[in-house]
Design a protein around this motif. Structure first.
Motif, mmCIF file in Angstrom:
data_model
loop_
_atom_site.group_PDB
_atom_site.id
_atom_site.type_symbol
_atom_site.label_atom_id
_atom_site.label_comp_id
_atom_site.label_asym_id
_atom_site.label_seq_id
_atom_site.Cartn_x
_atom_site.Cartn_y
_atom_site.Cartn_z
ATOM 1 N N MET A 1 0.825 -1.212 0.000
ATOM 2 C CA MET A 1 0.000 0.000 0.000
ATOM 3 C C MET A 1 0.857 1.258 0.000
ATOM 4 O O MET A 1 0.617 2.195 -0.763
ATOM 5 N N LYS A 2 1.874 1.289 0.867
ATOM 6 C CA LYS A 2 2.714 2.481 0.991
ATOM 7 C C LYS A 2 3.368 2.822 -0.338
ATOM 8 O O LYS A 2 3.360 3.974 -0.783
ATOM 9 N N ARG A 3 3.947 1.824 -1.000
ATOM 10 C CA ARG A 3 4.635 2.053 -2.270
ATOM 11 C C ARG A 3 3.665 2.528 -3.338
ATOM 12 O O ARG A 3 3.985 3.422 -4.140
ATOM 13 N N SER A 4 2.447 1.970 -3.389
ATOM 14 C CA SER A 4 1.457 2.364 -4.390
ATOM 15 C C SER A 4 1.004 3.801 -4.196
ATOM 16 O O SER A 4 0.876 4.567 -5.163
ATOM 17 N N LEU A 5 0.770 4.197 -2.940
ATOM 18 C CA LEU A 5 0.330 5.570 -2.674
ATOM 19 C C LEU A 5 1.420 6.571 -3.033
ATOM 20 O O LEU A 5 1.148 7.617 -3.622
ATOM 21 N N GLU A 6 2.665 6.252 -2.674
ATOM 22 C CA GLU A 6 3.753 7.162 -2.996
ATOM 23 C C GLU A 6 3.947 7.264 -4.504
ATOM 24 O O GLU A 6 4.263 8.346 -5.029
ATOM 25 N N GLY A 7 3.731 6.149 -5.219
ATOM 26 C CA GLY A 7 3.821 6.192 -6.675
ATOM 27 C C GLY A 7 2.768 7.101 -7.278
ATOM 28 O O GLY A 7 3.032 7.832 -8.240
ATOM 29 N N GLY A 8 1.554 7.079 -6.729
ATOM 30 C CA GLY A 8 0.502 7.967 -7.211
ATOM 31 C C GLY A 8 0.850 9.427 -6.985
ATOM 32 O O GLY A 8 0.601 10.288 -7.849
ATOM 33 N N ILE A 9 1.428 9.726 -5.820
ATOM 34 C CA ILE A 9 1.862 11.100 -5.540
ATOM 35 C C ILE A 9 2.947 11.532 -6.528
ATOM 36 O O ILE A 9 2.911 12.648 -7.067
ATOM 37 N N ASP A 10 3.911 10.650 -6.774
ATOM 38 C CA ASP A 10 5.000 10.988 -7.712
ATOM 39 C C ASP A 10 4.452 11.299 -9.094
ATOM 40 O O ASP A 10 4.890 12.254 -9.748
ATOM 41 N N ARG A 11 3.511 10.494 -9.567
ATOM 42 C CA ARG A 11 2.962 10.723 -10.905
ATOM 43 C C ARG A 11 2.205 12.040 -10.972
ATOM 44 O O ARG A 11 2.300 12.777 -11.959
ATOM 45 N N ALA A 12 1.439 12.346 -9.912
ATOM 46 C CA ALA A 12 0.672 13.601 -9.912
ATOM 47 C C ALA A 12 1.600 14.806 -9.900
ATOM 48 O O ALA A 12 1.363 15.794 -10.605
ATOM 49 N N LEU A 13 2.674 14.739 -9.134
ATOM 50 C CA LEU A 13 3.605 15.868 -9.074
ATOM 51 C C LEU A 13 4.414 15.985 -10.356
ATOM 52 O O LEU A 13 4.707 17.095 -10.823
ATOM 53 N N ALA A 14 4.789 14.847 -10.948
ATOM 54 C CA ALA A 14 5.613 14.878 -12.155
ATOM 55 C C ALA A 14 4.867 15.453 -13.351
ATOM 56 O O ALA A 14 5.448 16.144 -14.193
ATOM 57 N N THR A 15 3.590 15.192 -13.447
ATOM 58 C CA THR A 15 2.803 15.677 -14.580
ATOM 59 C C THR A 15 2.261 17.080 -14.356
ATOM 60 O O THR A 15 1.639 17.648 -15.247
ATOM 61 N N GLY A 16 2.480 17.614 -13.159
ATOM 62 C CA GLY A 16 1.980 18.944 -12.871
ATOM 63 C C GLY A 16 0.498 18.982 -12.580
ATOM 64 O O GLY A 16 -0.074 20.063 -12.384
ATOM 65 N N GLY A 17 -0.130 17.809 -12.543
ATOM 66 C CA GLY A 17 -1.563 17.757 -12.251
ATOM 67 C C GLY A 17 -1.798 17.778 -10.752
ATOM 68 O O GLY A 17 -2.091 16.732 -10.150
ATOM 69 N N LEU A 18 -1.653 18.945 -10.166
ATOM 70 C CA LEU A 18 -1.750 19.031 -8.712
ATOM 71 C C LEU A 18 -3.153 18.695 -8.213
ATOM 72 O O LEU A 18 -3.323 18.294 -7.055
ATOM 73 N N TRP A 19 -4.154 18.867 -9.087
ATOM 74 C CA TRP A 19 -5.492 18.457 -8.659
ATOM 75 C C TRP A 19 -5.592 16.940 -8.577
ATOM 76 O O TRP A 19 -6.542 16.407 -8.010
#
Length: 307
Positions: free
Chosen positions: A97-115
């Protein structure tokens, strides 16, 4: 109160751990500027759960008795399905779970999609929120004592929030694998009880054959619906109301813990037994599987250590 307290504690702790992981990871990345968006998503998830509970509670008043029983039975079945899915989802996914959630955060920040942070917070909490709402609503309908049942749930959720905060701060340690394993076993039995009451509702609504319909076997000596083997399959399996009064504390305790009611139909007993046997076997197999080396929810990052 005990049953709903434990449900609120377990489901609330799941949500609290998810939020704790997300907050700690954003803090470690020094992106506290997007934390308000995360809290917006969490707030929207809570609002959704409350809105669903209000619709189920107040919307039923305008319906006929049969319609109320039919909707109550169907929603109880939905609650059982969601709880069953969540039990096995936690067995499969908790360790990563921890790794999956952090991966989702990384993708959102990398694409600039802060929403996307809002969406992550919403989805992560809404799943537990909707499931908890459905299960608690079904149990309140089952117990008939809404204030006490809801008080237990609120206390459980508050305890989960405090415990989740203490875990995230590193102020207390808890073997979460053991906690979720045994509360999962408890939820199997609780879900079986909700399933049995769903069958009762559907029988009262006439959607399923049972003691309330024309297919009920009649005892020729008393003229009442037959009890025991004479009542199989659409009569009463047993009637222990003379020994355990339906409104007694013992009846409430048994109903809240193992789904037992002093008077149960054959379809209720069969559905309860089959659910516990089938789901219990798969649950037991799941806990005997060897643990992978991936991160577990027990390794919730401490915000103190992260910063």
């Amino acid at each position: 109160m005990l049953a709903t307290f434990l449900i609120g504690l377990r489901e609330g702790l799941e949500a609290a751990l998810v939020v704790g992981i997300l907050v700690a990871y954003l803090t470690r990345l020094d992106r506290r500027d997007v934390l308000p968006r995360l809290w917006v998503g969490v707030g929207l998830a809570i609002a959704l759960a409350l809105a669903i509970g209000a619709i189920f509670t107040f919307g039923a008043y305008a319906l006929t008795f049969e319609a109320q029983e039919l909707i109550g039975g169907l929603l109880s079945l939905l609650a059982v399905a969601m709880v069953t899915w969540m039990i096995f989802w936690m067995q499969r996914s908790a360790r990563t779970m921890k790794r999956s959630l952090e991966g989702g955060i990384d993708r959102a920040l990398a694409t600039g999609g802060l929403w996307g942070i809002v969406v992550i917070g919403f989805v992560s909490v809404a799943r537990e929120g909707v499931e908890t709402t459905l299960l608690l609503w079904a149990m309140v309908q089952d117990f008939g004592d809404a204030p006490t049942a809801l008080l237990g749930a609120v206390l459980g959720i508050l305890a989960a929030v405090v415990l989740g905060w203490l875990l995230a701060r590193g102020m207390v340690r808890l073997d979460l694998r053991v906690f979720f394993t045994w509360t999962g076993a408890f939820l199997v039995v609780v879900a079986a009880g909700v399933l049995a009451y769903a069958i009762h509702d559907l029988q009262e609504a006439g959607a399923l054959p049972g003691p309330f319909g024309p297919m009920a076997p009649i005892d020729p000596a008393t003229g009442a619906v037959a009890v025991g083997w004479a009542g199989f399959p659409f009569g009463w399996a047993f009637d222990l109301s003379a020994v355990i009064p339906p409104g007694s504390a013992l009846a409430a305790l048994l109903q809240a813990t193992i789904g037992f009611m002093p008077v149960m139909s054959w379809l209720q007993v069969i559905s309860w037994a089959v659910y516990v046997a089938v789901v219990g076997i798969f649950w037991a197999r799941g806990i005997r599987r060897p643990s992978p080396t991936a991160s577990s929810p027990a390794s919730v990052p401490s915000q103190q250590g992260a910063s």
